[in-house]
Design an enzyme around this catalytic site. Structure first.
Site, mmCIF file in Angstrom:
data_model
loop_
_atom_site.group_PDB
_atom_site.id
_atom_site.type_symbol
_atom_site.label_atom_id
_atom_site.label_comp_id
_atom_site.label_asym_id
_atom_site.label_seq_id
_atom_site.Cartn_x
_atom_site.Cartn_y
_atom_site.Cartn_z
ATOM 1 N N SER A 175 16.723 54.146 -61.386
ATOM 2 C CA SER A 175 15.437 53.669 -60.874
ATOM 3 C C SER A 175 14.281 54.584 -61.301
ATOM 4 C CB SER A 175 15.500 53.631 -59.349
ATOM 5 O OG SER A 175 14.252 53.242 -58.825
ATOM 6 N N ASN A 182 8.745 65.328 -62.288
ATOM 7 C CA ASN A 182 7.822 64.214 -62.077
ATOM 8 C C ASN A 182 7.394 64.161 -60.636
ATOM 9 O OD1 ASN A 182 8.685 61.541 -60.569
ATOM 10 N ND2 ASN A 182 10.559 62.378 -61.468
ATOM 11 N N GLY A 222 5.034 59.785 -57.294
ATOM 12 C CA GLY A 222 4.607 59.388 -55.956
ATOM 13 C C GLY A 222 4.952 57.944 -55.657
ATOM 14 N N ASN A 249 15.939 48.942 -56.147
ATOM 15 C CA ASN A 249 15.774 50.197 -55.420
ATOM 16 C C ASN A 249 14.525 50.063 -54.548
ATOM 17 O OD1 ASN A 249 14.349 52.930 -55.196
ATOM 18 N ND2 ASN A 249 16.320 53.606 -55.990
ATOM 19 N N CYS A 276 12.492 59.896 -48.678
ATOM 20 C CA CYS A 276 11.095 59.643 -48.327
ATOM 21 C C CYS A 276 10.840 60.092 -46.906
ATOM 22 C CB CYS A 276 10.791 58.150 -48.387
ATOM 23 S SG CYS A 276 11.222 57.441 -49.937
ATOM 24 N N ILE A 314 22.690 62.131 -58.079
ATOM 25 C CA ILE A 314 21.637 62.642 -57.214
ATOM 26 C C ILE A 314 20.252 62.096 -57.594
ATOM 27 C CG2 ILE A 314 22.801 64.817 -56.715
ATOM 28 C CD1 ILE A 314 21.135 66.174 -58.889
ATOM 29 N N ASN A 315 19.385 62.078 -56.608
ATOM 30 C CA ASN A 315 17.969 61.899 -56.891
ATOM 31 C C ASN A 315 17.474 63.229 -57.463
ATOM 32 O OD1 ASN A 315 15.311 60.877 -56.851
ATOM 33 N ND2 ASN A 315 15.811 59.621 -55.066
ATOM 34 N N GLY A 369 22.427 62.151 -63.008
ATOM 35 C CA GLY A 369 21.821 63.461 -63.207
ATOM 36 C C GLY A 369 22.100 64.019 -64.583
ATOM 37 N N GLY A 370 21.125 63.891 -65.461
ATOM 38 C CA GLY A 370 21.203 64.538 -66.760
ATOM 39 C C GLY A 370 22.179 63.916 -67.731
HETATM 40 C C1 LIG Z 1 9.665 59.415 -63.886
HETATM 41 C C2 LIG Z 1 10.764 59.232 -62.881
HETATM 42 C C3 LIG Z 1 10.605 58.304 -61.833
HETATM 43 C C4 LIG Z 1 11.601 58.115 -60.882
HETATM 44 N N1 LIG Z 1 11.429 57.189 -59.883
HETATM 45 C C5 LIG Z 1 12.416 56.971 -58.973
HETATM 46 C C6 LIG Z 1 12.282 55.953 -57.973
HETATM 47 O O1 LIG Z 1 11.288 55.237 -57.908
HETATM 48 N N2 LIG Z 1 13.291 55.801 -57.060
HETATM 49 C C7 LIG Z 1 14.428 56.567 -57.115
HETATM 50 O O2 LIG Z 1 15.315 56.380 -56.278
HETATM 51 N N3 LIG Z 1 14.591 57.508 -58.071
HETATM 52 C C8 LIG Z 1 13.622 57.726 -59.003
HETATM 53 N N4 LIG Z 1 13.803 58.689 -59.976
HETATM 54 C C9 LIG Z 1 15.047 59.472 -60.018
HETATM 55 C C10 LIG Z 1 16.040 58.905 -61.041
HETATM 56 O O3 LIG Z 1 16.418 57.579 -60.729
HETATM 57 C C11 LIG Z 1 17.303 59.795 -61.141
HETATM 58 O O4 LIG Z 1 17.931 59.855 -59.881
HETATM 59 C C12 LIG Z 1 16.979 61.207 -61.590
HETATM 60 O O5 LIG Z 1 15.983 61.195 -62.588
HETATM 61 C C13 LIG Z 1 18.198 61.973 -62.118
HETATM 62 O O6 LIG Z 1 18.760 61.347 -63.259
HETATM 63 P P1 LIG Z 1 18.428 61.795 -64.788
HETATM 64 O O7 LIG Z 1 18.641 63.271 -64.862
HETATM 65 O O8 LIG Z 1 19.370 60.996 -65.622
HETATM 66 O O9 LIG Z 1 17.010 61.437 -65.015
HETATM 67 C C14 LIG Z 1 12.799 58.889 -60.947
HETATM 68 C C15 LIG Z 1 12.959 59.806 -61.995
HETATM 69 C C16 LIG Z 1 11.982 59.986 -62.959
HETATM 70 C C17 LIG Z 1 12.195 60.983 -64.066
#
Ligand SMILES: Cc1cc2nc3c(=O)[nH]c(=O)nc-3n(C[C@H](O)[C@H](O)[C@H](O)COP(=O)(O)O)c2cc1C
Ligand SMILES: Cc1cc2nc3c(=O)[nH]c(=O)nc-3n(C[C@H](O)[C@H](O)[C@H](O)COP(=O)(O)OP(=O)(O)OC[C@H]3O[C@@H](n4cnc5c(N)ncnc54)[C@H](O)[C@@H]3O)c2cc1C
Ligand code: FES
Lengths: 271, 305
Positions: free
Chosen positions: B23, B71, B74, B101, B132, B193-194, B245-246
């Site tokens: 998401s 990031n 918001g 989501n 949140c 993880i978020n 995550g990554g």
């Molecule tokens: C620019 C950006 C916006 C994101 N927006 C959301 C969001 O709206 N809701 C959410 O649950 N996670 C959000 N995430 C988190 C990602 O879904 C993900 O959990 C996190 O980036 C870790 O995965 P990654 O390392 O593959 O990016 C956001 C991440 C990024 C980088």
């Protein structure tokens, strides 16, 4: 589209400024002036994100040999400011980069009978060359180019060769008039009452000054903005700017990467 | 050898392969359609949605850091009305399941969103973002307090019969305790993880780089933390876990599966390689072929400690 490009040339045109020519698929020749590209500088995780660059020029060279296909090229003009541009500057003929292009919304070429005023500050001239090339066949084009010092004034001869009247100003007076390019431009705008369109790209203070002149003189004006970008395709919402109707309860955020990078000045909130 | 079986199932949602898009990193799918074959990925998870449109934070909102990015968007989004009107029609054109989501400011808002999304046939499932603040309770983040997480998940559970995935925040002392709370409230699956809260500073200006001061870290830099949390949670709960995550490669994704994930999500990688999700699924398949494994499910939790 996404493509792997081969570097044709990569030359330092002034200290710290490079002009890079790379191969491109034929469809790219249809790119709109003001659109941009996202470059994956290295096939690695450092630098992690792609870097955005304006389209300095794009075109097709006809093959000299009958039966051979013609070749499309893309040119970037960039300033070395950090690790991405540093890495780019080390590339040579035959190296490769991954490109996504063309992206975003470019300049509106407007009515041919209107005179076109182009204003560029420093590296902000990057998207203006391809624009000038597209405008000069249909309209009178004057180009105002500013920079801190003479080394920041790039590609004047290229613009002149297109048949564009070119005016230069530097902060320290080492080339052209001494002072702000916006002041030089303002004098020319006010000298006659004919309808004009301004196209501007450069640092924010310059764009603000241009927008103010456009407002006062009732001139059409399009500005090309920069923003820190992650995706370049309207997905991450990292690159937004405030639109004219923005308020906390009724957000009006525009994506520089998708709604822009070119905006009509009166569509933005300038405070 | 026949093509290996990459399909997995999360709470009744059948995925052709375990790779979903995370998401906030893939818009509403539409933005990436030109670059990736959406019919080759497991599921699309859309940008975090709220009842009303949300403005998001001031800029700068993003900053690259070593091996990752911060990031502070918001949670800017179009709101559920515009989502249903403008974004769902595109999702209807792809056969890949779409998981929505969403987040709220109160338990009631979460429940209302779930109730509305429950009626939309294009929505295969829901992923609730509990990272949140609860505006009714002093802004304590739902996802950092087991009781608050329980009440949100319970309310959503009662509002929908569709699959409910709860997305966990890593910014907690004990991730397993949070996972238990969500499982007790009858979540169908957990995703983690978020982003990890972090910050970046500009020495020249002596100011934080992000306007919001802090932001969420994502990308390769967070992978070891994510792997550890997925491993801990997968051992502790019976419901499926989705690893995030990554993840940049098929190898990364398979490591998460060994740690106990049934599926994975790809986030930041979409920015550098818009076709990352499709490529990662292909790389996973290639690994299975080369290793003579006929079914990816054999790897789930197969870690030898
Ligand atoms: C620019 C950006 C916006 C994101 N927006 C959301 C969001 O709206 N809701 C959410 O649950 N996670 C959000 N995430 C988190 C990602 O879904 C993900 O959990 C996190 O980036 C870790 O995965 P990654 O390392 O593959 O990016 C956001 C991440 C990024 C980088
Ligand atoms: C639509 C668009 C078109 C652009 N066109 C050109 C161009 O034609 N030629 C050119 O030289 N530059 C252009 N830029 C700016 C260029 O993208 C940045 O200079 C580049 O990304 C810096 O990368 P780096 O790794 O070298 O620097 P980093 O190490 O990432 O950063 C060094 C410094 O540059 C600043 N910076 C980083 N990214 C950006 C950005 N996206 N915009 C503005 N400042 C940034 C940082 O704040 C920092 O101070 C454009 C930017 C946008 C958004
Ligand atoms: S750079 Fe991602 S939305 Fe503009």
């Amino acid at each position: 589209m996404q493509f792997r490009a081969t570097i044709i040339s990569n030359q330092e045109v002034s200290p710290g400024y490079f002009r890079m020519r790379i191969t491109a698929p034929p469809e790219l020749a249809g790119a709109q002036p003001g659109q941009f590209v996202m470059v994956r500088v290295r096939d690695a995780i450092d630098p992690l994100l792609r870097r955005p660059f304006g389209i300095f020029d794009v075109g097709t060279v006809l093959s000299e040999y009958p039966g051979c296909s013609s070749a499309t090229y893309l040119e970037l003009l960039y300033k070395v400011v950090g690790k991405g541009t540093e890495a780019l500057s080390t590339y040579h003929h035959g190296d490769h980069v991954d490109i996504i292009a063309p992206l975003g919304t470019g300049f509106d070429l407007g009515a041919p009978e209107e005179e076109k005023i182009l204003v560029g500050g420093g590296i902000g001239i990057a998207p203006l060359y391809y624009l000038a090339k597209s405008l000069v066949e249909r309209s009178r084009v004057r180009f105002f180019l500013g920079g801190r010092t003479r080394d920041d004034i790039l590609c004047v001869t290229e613009f002149e060769r297109l048949g564009v009247e070119t005016y230069v100003a530097t902060d320290d007076g080492t080339l052209g008039d001494r002072g702000l390019v916006t002041e030089v431009m303002e004098r020319h705008i006010r000298e006659d009452g004919r309808k004009k369109t301004i196209y501007a790209c450069g640092p924010m203070p310059m764009l603000k000054a241009v927008a103010e002149i456009a407002r006062q003189t009732g001139t059409h004006c399009q500005v090309s903005l920069e923003a820190y970008m992650a995706c370049g395709m309207g997905a991450c919402l990292g690159c937004v700017v405030k639109g004219k109707d923005h308020a906390d309860e009724t957000p009006d955020y525009r994506c520089v990467c998708k709604d822009g990078p070119v905006f009509a000045f009166d569509q933005l909130m300038w405070v | 050898m026949n093509r290996p079986d990459l399909s997995v199932e999360i709470a009744g949602i059948k995925l052709r392969n375990p790779v979903m898009t995370a998401s906030g990193t893939f818009g509403y799918g539409e933005e990436f359609a030109e670059y990736v074959d959406l019919e080759q990925i497991g599921a699309i998870i859309t940008k975090g949605l709220s009842l009303k449109p949300k403005a998001g934070n001031p800029t700068p909102r993003i900053q690259e850091t070593t091996g990752g990015m911060l990031n502070a968007i918001g949670l800017q989004n179009v709101g559920i009305d515009a989502f249903l009107e403008k974004k769902v029609p595109f999702l209807r054109t792809v056969s890949t399941p779409a998981i929505v989501n969403f987040f709220g400011n109160t338990v009631e808002e979460y429940a209302e969103l779930a109730e509305r999304l429950d009626k939309i046939p294009e929505v295969a499932g829901m992923e609730i973002n509990i990272s949140c603040p609860n505006v009714k309770h002093g802004g304590i983040v739902f996802g950092t307090e087991p009781k608050a997480a329980y009440s949100v998940v319970k309310a959503v559970r009662e509002a929908t019969i569709k699959p409910v995935i709860v997305k966990l925040s890593p910014n907690v002392t004990d991730i397993v305790e949070m996972a238990w709370a969500c499982a007790d409230a009858e979540a169908d699956a957990l995703s983690l993880i978020n982003t990890l809260t972090g910050m970046a500073i500009d020495l020249k200006t002596r100011r934080p780089i992000l306007a919001n001061v802090t932001g969420g870290l994502s990308g390769p830099a967070v992978k070891p933390v994510a792997l550890r949390m997925v491993w801990q949670v997968a051992k502790a709960v019976k419901i499926p876990v989705i690893g995030i995550g990554g993840i940049m490669t098929g190898t990364d994704a398979l490591e998460f599966m060994l740690a106990g994930a049934t599926a994975v999500q790809v986030g930041t990688a979409n920015f550098l390689d818009p076709a990352a999700s499709e490529r990662i699924a292909r790389e996973m398949e290639q690994y299975l072929v080369e290793s003579g494994i006929s079914d990816v499910k054999e790897l789930i939790g197969a870690l030898q400690v």
